[in-house]
Design a protein around this motif. Structure first.
Motif, PDB file in Angstrom:
ATOM      1  N   ARG A   1       0.828  -1.206   0.000  1.00 27.71           N
ATOM      2  CA  ARG A   1       0.000   0.000   0.000  1.00 27.71           C
ATOM      3  C   ARG A   1       0.864   1.259   0.000  1.00 27.71           C
ATOM      4  NH1 ARG A   1      -4.937  -0.274   3.753  1.00 27.71           N
ATOM      5  NH2 ARG A   1      -5.686  -1.473   1.948  1.00 27.71           N
ATOM      6  N   LEU A   2       2.007   1.217   0.649  1.00 31.88           N
ATOM      7  CA  LEU A   2       2.920   2.356   0.594  1.00 31.88           C
ATOM      8  C   LEU A   2       3.360   2.609  -0.845  1.00 31.88           C
ATOM      9  CD1 LEU A   2       5.156   1.712   3.745  1.00 31.88           C
ATOM     10  CD2 LEU A   2       3.448   3.514   3.446  1.00 31.88           C
ATOM     11  N   ALA A   3       3.567   1.525  -1.598  1.00 36.68           N
ATOM     12  CA  ALA A   3       3.932   1.667  -3.013  1.00 36.68           C
ATOM     13  C   ALA A   3       2.787   2.277  -3.810  1.00 36.68           C
ATOM     14  CB  ALA A   3       4.325   0.302  -3.585  1.00 36.68           C
ATOM     15  N   GLU A   4       1.549   1.871  -3.489  1.00 33.01           N
ATOM     16  CA  GLU A   4       0.379   2.443  -4.181  1.00 33.01           C
ATOM     17  C   GLU A   4       0.242   3.937  -3.878  1.00 33.01           C
ATOM     18  OE1 GLU A   4      -2.821   0.022  -2.774  1.00 33.01           O
ATOM     19  OE2 GLU A   4      -1.810  -1.823  -3.375  1.00 33.01           O
ATOM     20  N   MET A   5       0.463   4.305  -2.624  1.00 34.97           N
ATOM     21  CA  MET A   5       0.384   5.715  -2.247  1.00 34.97           C
ATOM     22  C   MET A   5       1.513   6.517  -2.889  1.00 34.97           C
ATOM     23  SD  MET A   5      -0.705   5.451   1.759  1.00 34.97           S
ATOM     24  CE  MET A   5      -2.367   4.935   2.239  1.00 34.97           C
ATOM     25  N   THR A   6       2.666   5.876  -3.070  1.00 36.26           N
ATOM     26  CA  THR A   6       3.775   6.520  -3.766  1.00 36.26           C
ATOM     27  C   THR A   6       3.370   6.856  -5.198  1.00 36.26           C
ATOM     28  OG1 THR A   6       5.402   5.326  -2.420  1.00 36.26           O
ATOM     29  CG2 THR A   6       6.177   6.256  -4.500  1.00 36.26           C
ATOM     30  N   THR A   7       2.595   5.980  -5.810  1.00 37.99           N
ATOM     31  CA  THR A   7       2.107   6.223  -7.167  1.00 37.99           C
ATOM     32  C   THR A   7       1.208   7.457  -7.210  1.00 37.99           C
ATOM     33  OG1 THR A   7       2.246   3.912  -7.838  1.00 37.99           O
ATOM     34  CG2 THR A   7       0.670   5.282  -9.018  1.00 37.99           C
ATOM     35  N   ILE A   8       0.274   7.545  -6.268  1.00 39.38           N
ATOM     36  CA  ILE A   8      -0.616   8.708  -6.219  1.00 39.38           C
ATOM     37  C   ILE A   8       0.186   9.989  -6.006  1.00 39.38           C
ATOM     38  CG2 ILE A   8      -2.536   9.782  -4.994  1.00 39.38           C
ATOM     39  CD1 ILE A   8      -3.342   7.320  -6.564  1.00 39.38           C
ATOM     40  N   GLY A   9       1.162   9.941  -5.099  1.00 39.81           N
ATOM     41  CA  GLY A   9       1.994  11.110  -4.840  1.00 39.81           C
ATOM     42  C   GLY A   9       2.837  11.497  -6.049  1.00 39.81           C
ATOM     43  N   GLY A  10       3.453  10.504  -6.695  1.00 36.86           N
ATOM     44  CA  GLY A  10       4.292  10.777  -7.858  1.00 36.86           C
ATOM     45  C   GLY A  10       3.506  11.374  -9.011  1.00 36.86           C
ATOM     46  N   LEU A  11       2.309  10.836  -9.271  1.00 35.17           N
ATOM     47  CA  LEU A  11       1.477  11.366 -10.354  1.00 35.17           C
ATOM     48  C   LEU A  11       0.983  12.773 -10.036  1.00 35.17           C
ATOM     49  CD1 LEU A  11      -0.610   8.197 -11.337  1.00 35.17           C
ATOM     50  CD2 LEU A  11       1.221   9.275 -12.643  1.00 35.17           C
ATOM     51  N   SER A  12       0.695  13.056  -8.767  1.00 30.97           N
ATOM     52  CA  SER A  12       0.283  14.402  -8.367  1.00 30.97           C
ATOM     53  C   SER A  12       1.405  15.400  -8.619  1.00 30.97           C
ATOM     54  CB  SER A  12      -0.110  14.419  -6.888  1.00 30.97           C
ATOM     55  OG  SER A  12      -1.196  13.534  -6.637  1.00 30.97           O
ATOM     56  N   ALA A  13       2.632  15.018  -8.250  1.00 30.84           N
ATOM     57  CA  ALA A  13       3.780  15.893  -8.475  1.00 30.84           C
ATOM     58  C   ALA A  13       4.026  16.093  -9.970  1.00 30.84           C
ATOM     59  CB  ALA A  13       5.023  15.310  -7.803  1.00 30.84           C
TER      60      ALA A  13
ATOM     61  N   THR B   1      -3.367  10.830 -16.853  1.00 29.08           N
ATOM     62  CA  THR B   1      -4.683  10.988 -16.226  1.00 29.08           C
ATOM     63  C   THR B   1      -5.376   9.651 -16.059  1.00 29.08           C
ATOM     64  OG1 THR B   1      -4.899  13.195 -17.212  1.00 29.08           O
ATOM     65  CG2 THR B   1      -6.910  12.151 -16.394  1.00 29.08           C
ATOM     66  N   ALA B   2      -5.349   8.845 -17.123  1.00 30.17           N
ATOM     67  CA  ALA B   2      -5.964   7.516 -17.050  1.00 30.17           C
ATOM     68  C   ALA B   2      -5.275   6.668 -15.990  1.00 30.17           C
ATOM     69  CB  ALA B   2      -5.888   6.837 -18.417  1.00 30.17           C
ATOM     70  N   TYR B   3      -3.974   6.815 -15.900  1.00 28.03           N
ATOM     71  CA  TYR B   3      -3.210   6.032 -14.935  1.00 28.03           C
ATOM     72  C   TYR B   3      -3.516   6.460 -13.505  1.00 28.03           C
ATOM     73  CZ  TYR B   3       0.786   3.212 -13.541  1.00 28.03           C
ATOM     74  OH  TYR B   3       1.582   2.257 -12.991  1.00 28.03           O
TER      75      TYR B   3
ATOM     76  N   ALA C   1       2.703  -1.536 -18.473  1.00 32.63           N
ATOM     77  CA  ALA C   1       3.978  -0.899 -18.136  1.00 32.63           C
ATOM     78  C   ALA C   1       4.908  -0.730 -19.343  1.00 32.63           C
ATOM     79  CB  ALA C   1       4.668  -1.670 -17.017  1.00 32.63           C
ATOM     80  N   PRO C   2       5.177  -1.795 -20.116  1.00 28.66           N
ATOM     81  CA  PRO C   2       6.084  -1.619 -21.258  1.00 28.66           C
ATOM     82  C   PRO C   2       5.409  -1.035 -22.489  1.00 28.66           C
ATOM     83  CG  PRO C   2       5.432  -3.909 -21.092  1.00 28.66           C
ATOM     84  CD  PRO C   2       4.804  -3.210 -19.919  1.00 28.66           C
ATOM     85  N   LEU C   3       4.076  -0.951 -22.494  1.00 34.68           N
ATOM     86  CA  LEU C   3       3.356  -0.517 -23.690  1.00 34.68           C
ATOM     87  C   LEU C   3       2.880   0.927 -23.624  1.00 34.68           C
ATOM     88  CD1 LEU C   3       1.206  -3.726 -24.346  1.00 34.68           C
ATOM     89  CD2 LEU C   3       3.362  -3.077 -25.420  1.00 34.68           C
ATOM     90  N   LEU C   4       2.301   1.321 -22.480  1.00 35.99           N
ATOM     91  CA  LEU C   4       1.715   2.657 -22.378  1.00 35.99           C
ATOM     92  C   LEU C   4       2.318   3.504 -21.268  1.00 35.99           C
ATOM     93  CD1 LEU C   4      -2.094   1.947 -22.911  1.00 35.99           C
ATOM     94  CD2 LEU C   4      -0.497   2.933 -24.541  1.00 35.99           C
ATOM     95  N   LEU C   5       2.871   2.886 -20.255  1.00 40.88           N
ATOM     96  CA  LEU C   5       3.318   3.657 -19.102  1.00 40.88           C
ATOM     97  C   LEU C   5       4.753   4.125 -19.310  1.00 40.88           C
ATOM     98  CD1 LEU C   5       1.592   1.501 -16.360  1.00 40.88           C
ATOM     99  CD2 LEU C   5       0.686   3.403 -17.685  1.00 40.88           C
TER     100      LEU C   5
END
Length: 448
Positions: free
Chosen positions: A101-113, A153-155, A216-220
């Motif tokens: 879950r810390l990794a998931e929250m890192t994703t939200i934080g990284g995308l916000s930044a 945005t989709a991510y 991950a290797p296709l769109l991200l």
């Protein structure tokens, strides 16, 4: 391994406790974000000229700089975070469940930044409405950058859904121990919840994890963003099929490093030695070493191709990259970190959590430096020569450097706020670890 079994009380400790250190850290993060907001307000008043950016070859030497480099870096941290969490769920890596879950929250934080950087770099935030959203049906077919915004945005929506689904189980079972003043939020998050949906949500989360791994290797970070650079033949420092794998390796390196630092902070703050164990840090370091090795290999492939076999323009770009002291420093830092990870794998006594923190900090600094240089140098060695006689050099301005402070503070504030709202360690992880402890205790009794 700790002999203490984790409990629900352990994962609720961040929510139900307020300390002096928490308020000090919150104040520092708020001050960092505030400092950048003041700097951004000045930029909005005077224009992008107050940064180190400028037209090609004049007043700056590059039209993109730290803003776009840091944007790519934050997107990498975000994508790597959700990939790490998805791998835990999809591949049954139960060992890392406490940090999923810390990794998931890192994703939200990284995308916000990263999203914040888009607004900052556009000069005028209203352009997001007038140029992108207002004419989306046109720009999406003509602008690769709009594709980038679309994917991010989709991510973000995908990641928020992913996190929200896993939180429903925890909140419904821990509701009596959660703060009453957040009751309206909890009601929204568990709207329509019944225990019958647990199996359905588990299946949905599995498929979402599978989608993340496939995307991950296709769109991200292995797809759209490196394609924006790799498909520009006029920029020899950017072109090449190696960019996709290299971007993906940087994403995973940065995310693992970030998760190590965040996990250590929570472990130390809330006495979670028995939840986020040394074994987790050792495992994360080994994965970090693996992706660091891949990254250095990809860098070698790019440089060798440019120096020995590439066209003249690519050779100039590769030679300039190798000669840059910042690039040399970043690669040396990353290589020495890899050496440490390799040695502590052979000799476990070299491992310590503080050394893991230093290694993670070195990787984050090195990857950020490489990404900023990647963006800037792509503009300094184009195949056309129209700007050859025009002087110009680029170095990040104070306002740009403050943007790093501000976005880091933004992510820190996100974690500080979320830690008071929801459990940052899954209830499933506690239940699984408690089951392991009970099983080990039973086996010990049988042996006795």
């Amino acid at each position: 391994m700790s002999t203490k079994a984790p409990t629900e009380e352990d994962i609720l400790r961040p929510i139900n406790t307020l300390t002096k250190k928490y308020f000090i850290l919150y104040g520092i993060a708020a001050l960092g974000l505030g400092a950048f907001l003041v700097a951004w307000a000045y930029q909005l008043q005077k224009g992008l000229i107050v940064t180190g950016l400028g037209d090609w070859g004049s007043g700056g030497g590059a039209t993109w700089g730290l803003y776009i480099g840091a944007f790519i870096w934050w997107v990498g941290v975000a994508h790597g975070g959700i990939i790490l969490s998805a791998a835990v769920r999809l591949l049954g890596m139960d060992r890392y469940m406490p940090i999923a879950r810390l990794a998931e929250m890192t994703t939200i934080g990284g995308l916000s930044a990263a999203g914040f950087y888009i607004l900052v770099h556009m000069g005028r935030p209203d352009r997001m409405v007038t140029s992108v959203i207002g004419h989306y049906h046109i720009t999406v077919n003509n602008s690769p950058l709009v594709w980038d915004v679309t994917v991010i945005t989709a991510y973000f929506v995908l990641s928020a859904t992913y996190l929200g689904l896993t939180l429903r189980y925890d909140i419904s079972r821990l509701r009596d121990d959660l703060p009453d003043h957040f009751e309206p939020i909890y009601k929204i998050m568990t709207l329509g919840y019944t225990e019958k949906e647990d199996k359905i949500i588990s299946r949905m989360v599995w498929w979402l994890a599978a989608a993340v791994i496939i995307m991950a290797p296709l769109l991200l970070h292995g797809g759209v963003i490196p394609w924006l650079f790799a498909l520009l033949p006029a920029m020899p420092a950017w072109t090449g099929g190696i960019q996709g794998p290299m971007f993906l390796s940087i994403a995973l390196m940065s995310a693992i490093s970030g998760v190590i630092i965040i996990s250590y902070a929570f472990r130390r703050a809330y006495d979670w030695d028995h939840i986020i164990t040394d074994d987790i840090f050792r495992g994360l370091l080994l994965w970090l070493g693996f992706f660091t090795l891949l990254f250095l290999w990809f860098q070698l492939q790019f440089v060798l191709n440019g120096v020995f076999l590439g066209p003249l323009a690519k050779a100039h770009a590769a030679e300039a990259k190798l000669a840059n002291p910042l690039y040399q420093g970043a690669m040396t830092m990353i290589f020495l970190t890899l050496v440490y990870i390799f040695l502590q794998g052979i000799r476990p006594s070299l491992f310590s959590k503080k050394r893991a923190l230093i290694a993670s900090g070195a990787i984050l600094t090195g990857t950020l430096t490489e990404k900023v240089l990647f963006v800037v140098e792509g503009f300094l060695h184009p195949v056309f020569t129209i700007y050859d006689a025009t002087p110009g050099a680029y170095f990040p301005s104070v306002i740009e450097l403050l943007s790093l402070v501000g976005t880091t503070a933004l992510v820190a504030l996100l974690f500080l706020n979320l830690s008071k709202l929801v459990p940052v360690v899954e209830l499933h992880a506690v239940e699984h670890m408690r089951g392991d402890h009970e099983h080990e205790a039973t086996e010990s009794e049988v042996e006795a």
